[in-house]
Scaffold this motif. Sequence first.
Motif, PDB file in Angstrom:
ATOM      1  N   HIS A 133       0.815  -1.218   0.000  1.00  0.00           N
ATOM      2  CA  HIS A 133       0.000   0.000   0.000  1.00  0.00           C
ATOM      3  C   HIS A 133       0.851   1.272   0.000  1.00  0.00           C
ATOM      4  O   HIS A 133       0.304   2.370  -0.074  1.00  0.00           O
ATOM      5  N   ILE A 134       2.189   1.124   0.080  1.00  0.00           N
ATOM      6  CA  ILE A 134       3.072   2.288   0.001  1.00  0.00           C
ATOM      7  C   ILE A 134       3.402   2.544  -1.467  1.00  0.00           C
ATOM      8  O   ILE A 134       3.953   1.688  -2.147  1.00  0.00           O
ATOM      9  N   ARG A 135       3.060   3.712  -1.956  1.00  0.00           N
ATOM     10  CA  ARG A 135       3.255   4.037  -3.368  1.00  0.00           C
ATOM     11  C   ARG A 135       4.510   4.887  -3.530  1.00  0.00           C
ATOM     12  O   ARG A 135       4.634   5.952  -2.920  1.00  0.00           O
ATOM     13  N   LEU A 136       5.431   4.401  -4.337  1.00  0.00           N
ATOM     14  CA  LEU A 136       6.719   5.058  -4.530  1.00  0.00           C
ATOM     15  C   LEU A 136       6.776   5.739  -5.893  1.00  0.00           C
ATOM     16  O   LEU A 136       6.238   5.231  -6.876  1.00  0.00           O
ATOM     17  N   LYS A 137       7.478   6.879  -5.925  1.00  0.00           N
ATOM     18  CA  LYS A 137       7.629   7.574  -7.202  1.00  0.00           C
ATOM     19  C   LYS A 137       9.010   8.209  -7.293  1.00  0.00           C
ATOM     20  O   LYS A 137       9.516   8.777  -6.321  1.00  0.00           O
ATOM     21  N   HIS A 138       9.627   8.103  -8.471  1.00  0.00           N
ATOM     22  CA  HIS A 138      10.891   8.777  -8.772  1.00  0.00           C
ATOM     23  C   HIS A 138      10.568  10.210  -9.142  1.00  0.00           C
ATOM     24  O   HIS A 138      10.000  10.482 -10.218  1.00  0.00           O
TER      25      HIS A 138
END
Length: 219
Positions: A136-141
């Motif tokens: 549920h943790i959404r990562l983005k560069h």
Amino acid sequence: MNTAAVTGIGMTSQRTRTRMVERLREQGIRDTRVLHAMGLVPRHIFIEQALANRAYDDTALPLGFGQTISQPYVVARMIEILMAGRELGKTLEIGAGCGYQAAILGVLSKHVFAVERVAPLLARARDNLKQLKLSHIRLKHADGNLGLPEAAPFDTIILAAAAADVPQTLLAQLAKGGRLVMPLGSAEQVISLVERTEGGFVETRFDAVRFVPLLPGVE
């Protein structure tokens, strides 16, 4: 969260993690929710194997790329400040690094977004969080200075890098009643809490800290 496959032995065991939590309590961390999360997340999987025997020391450790994993006390302290009298709610982390703080946040909130400017670190964070099944943790560069406008507003924003001033773009993404915490300053830094009230933004300053600087752009 699944920790069965990453329990560890010796200096990476659950017993060592429990001692870390007891030390945090002795250092003044009182929020039982924060202490529980700190004891649940295996810090040793987020650092290089050569440093595993120092995983639960109260110190920052190098990650490469000029970045560090924050010392456990500072992670616990900043999150405790954010949670005083409330839940985290929808949370944005600026500077995901290896994913350790994001994992702690993920134990405490079902809605966590994290951005990281260094692509190889973000890939490492994604692999680390996958081990714990924190999907549920959404990562983005992305450039942390810009926040994550497409997912705003946020009830909570936490920065793992220091700036001389609070970025206005992040304040604009803070929900009414929301809280932002960050290391503020350059040569000398302190933990700064900014709350968005009906009357505007209110700042409170806490402990002295030392963080890497908040840099622009992506790598």
